[in-house]
Write an enzyme that holds these catalytic residues in place. Sequence first.
Site, short mmCIF file in Angstrom:
data_model
loop_
_atom_site.label_atom_id
_atom_site.label_comp_id
_atom_site.label_asym_id
_atom_site.label_seq_id
_atom_site.Cartn_x
_atom_site.Cartn_y
_atom_site.Cartn_z
N THR A 46 0.85 -1.26 -0.14
CA THR A 46 0.02 -0.06 0.09
C THR A 46 0.69 1.19 0.08
OG1 THR A 46 -1.75 -1.25 1.24
CG2 THR A 46 -1.76 1.34 1.26
N HIS A 48 3.71 1.99 -1.38
CA HIS A 48 3.99 2.41 -2.69
C HIS A 48 3.29 2.46 -3.91
CE1 HIS A 48 5.34 -1.71 -2.89
NE2 HIS A 48 5.06 -1.74 -4.43
N LEU A 52 -3.86 2.88 -9.37
CA LEU A 52 -4.63 2.96 -10.53
C LEU A 52 -5.97 1.97 -10.31
CD1 LEU A 52 -1.65 3.70 -11.69
CD2 LEU A 52 -2.59 3.25 -13.80
N HIS A 225 7.77 -5.18 -9.08
CA HIS A 225 7.30 -4.77 -10.23
C HIS A 225 7.66 -3.33 -10.51
CE1 HIS A 225 4.60 -2.51 -12.69
NE2 HIS A 225 3.55 -1.78 -11.60
N TYR A 256 1.71 0.66 -17.74
CA TYR A 256 0.51 1.83 -17.58
C TYR A 256 1.27 3.33 -17.08
CZ TYR A 256 1.68 0.43 -12.75
OH TYR A 256 2.53 0.38 -11.48
N VAL A 355 -4.97 -2.52 -4.45
CA VAL A 355 -5.82 -1.31 -4.06
C VAL A 355 -7.08 -1.31 -4.77
CG1 VAL A 355 -5.68 1.24 -4.39
CG2 VAL A 355 -3.85 0.08 -3.47
N ASP A 541 -24.30 -27.35 -6.89
CA ASP A 541 -25.49 -28.29 -7.12
C ASP A 541 -24.71 -29.61 -7.28
OD1 ASP A 541 -24.06 -28.06 -9.51
OD2 ASP A 541 -25.79 -28.45 -10.63
N GLU A 640 -23.11 -43.25 -15.64
CA GLU A 640 -21.83 -42.84 -15.28
C GLU A 640 -21.13 -44.33 -14.30
OE1 GLU A 640 -22.26 -39.64 -12.55
OE2 GLU A 640 -22.63 -38.30 -14.21
#
Length: 821
Positions: A46, A48, A52, A225, A256, A355, A541, A640
Amino acid sequence: MEDRADIVVIGAGIVGCNVADHLTQMGWRDVVVLDQGPLFEAGGSTSHAPGLVFQTNPSRMMTELAKYGVRRYSELDLDGQPCFYPVGGIEVAATPARWKDLKRKHGLAVSWGLEPELMSPEECAEQMPLLDPEKVYGGLFVPDDGIAKGVRVSEAAARQATERGARFYGETEVTGIEVKGGRVRAVETSRGRIETELVVSCAGMWGPRIGRMVGMSVPLLPMQHQYAWTTPLEELAGETREVVHPILRHQDYAMYFRHQGERYGIGAYRHRPMPISADDIPKYEDAEVMPSIMEFTPEDFQPSLDEARRMLPPLRNAGLEAPINGLFSFTPDGGPLLGESREARGFWVAEAVWVTHAAGVGRAVAEWITTGAPGIDLAGADVHRFEPWALSPAYVRERSMQSFREVYDIIHPQQPMEEPRPLRTSPFYPRQKELGAYFLEATGWERSHWFEANAPLVAGRDIPGRDAWSGRYWSPIVGAEHQVTRERVALYDMTPLKRAEVGGPGALEFLQRLNTNQLGKPPGKVTYSLMLDPAGGVKSDITVARVGEELFQVGLNGPRDVNWMERNLPGDGSAWLRDITAGTCCIGVWGPAARELVQSLSEDDFSGAAFGFFNVREVYLREVPVRALRLSYVGELGWELYTSADLGLRLWDLLWEAGQEYGVIAGGRGAFNGLRLEKGYRAWGTDMTTEHDPYEAGLGFAVKPGKGDFVGREALLRRLEEGPRRRLVCLTLDDPEVVVVGNEPVYSDGAAVGYVTSAAYGYSVGQSVAYAWVAPSLAEPGTALEVEYFAECYPATVAEEPLFDPEMRRMRDASLVAKSV
């Protein structure tokens, strides 16, 4: 610091602060939040994160989490400073393939309730003045995307939580978690011990270390990153506003951009994966800058910087300021990790959350803890979605690195992982390879989608072609296998489907409590049923076969079902559950000649009178002991057939050799999907989730409220009184050449009204088929609608279902089946 709390949250980054905020909104007051770093720039991701917020995602769940984040962040401010800037977001296409994919993503965004706009290159440059329009084919613009200030959000959310009673402590390291009797009892810290029975780990890149304190594997890998700020740009000189320009993705180069004042931020994923062990992340006091920031490697960033200067020419004269290799959390499938530990009750995780999704996760986890059910379906984030092998360090490392490489790639919904393969194979795998099987992968299993040996069957059949997207993992052979299944008989490998045995004197009562249908039937009966969550949503189900008085075989949808059932086992030991998937195998033998085929190998009676529909029997096919269930997911007569894995290859060979007389073929998953859709059979997780109730999904026949109490019953009855919010309907597209793949938006009179779930071509009915959620007022057969596919709308019509054999004569009455062939 106090020595007791109702809930302890570990981590005061954006996730932990939002969990605390939403817990206190829901009435919790005795909440303690701990972080080893200083509040609120605590040294995790968080601290750094560029912030976006692009909301569009192939996953509806992820988009819903992001949409809520936009709303919540927009409500928050810190001392008059906004926590969110809704400047919009643009994804540009630098290649024809990306431009085509943006048209597909436009449909995804509409399906999930956003308001996207496809833009020309010139329109992109009007929104994003630094962009060279000559370098792009166009863009996808979402006006309420934007920038979230991670640290600011954290502190603002923490202040609101504090006003409701929560307490936050920085520079307090968690050193251990006490577990007794399978439940959390206390948290040990550098400042003392806190007794508690609820812990939520929001430790992010430290998550695996915290998980080990309770014996839990947290499949998360911290990855570096790269991100850098430019020096001030002449074109932005004098700009004092925080951010004005839209955020920008250049996904063809895995990059980005974001504006801030007089400069730009550049983020890049186009470098080699650089993982780091959670154990090697330094403590705050030992870090050169902060724990989440590694040394910048300029040689990895240079190609991205060159591309940034090509796409945004004003960057050519700029240098770099404060470039970093920042740590973020990656997982084997790229999704978050949410839920309660199996190893220690009361220990919850909310990890690998960025974020964009933090506020949505905070709310969902708080709802889950408080009410027993989150407000949206979290199957794709459930920490128990992984099989045990997927928790191995080698797999987590390999797949998490691949998640990093693919973060901005164009990913087809059926695209399989490339490594490690083959990982899980059924006993029939060698024979499938001999028949030229085209394999895709799901949950580690090699799953045949068609067989090249069946290519000669295509000749003379009307099998429409496909466009490049829907036909990427398709062959005309799929259509031939589909039709031949209805004409003769086919063998389908059903081994990858999860199954378990439930036994003990309390087994029936246990299953009755978890299921909507009446299971109190004599041994030998099979029942289709649903498991609900406490809010009445469809959790799964399943099929329940009563093999004996105290023994049941249950067909499930994955490891999450096993975890749910294990959590609900009676405490007195009167019932037990055993996952039998790995040690068993299954062949679906379906088609008009199925009875003749299996009968030719057995002295047991497979006649309609002796072996009725939805029955189970223990039989022999030659020397192979088989548990045979007479049911069908493709709408044809058949069984089956289950046996132990060591005898699986022998079972296949017996059926294959004896089946030559009846024209037997091997059928793949491609044919299987079209066959099931013609019959209107739902697939949990695709056609319905916990966000839908059985009546909306057309599954009310599997609910028996009068049988007594079961999980979700009261909530379901309330929903029934309120009436349906939506309906799952069958659509046929007017143009049979258009075959969609799922998640496309549905329109009525130009307005988006729903989205497609499953789709395929129905080779028996000669129509392109899609199932979709729409408003109840649009669910009447004959209603005209439209489906968007790559930004073009195609007419569709609501149809009566099922499209094929609505009287179910082919599955139930052998004589009628024989006459119809």
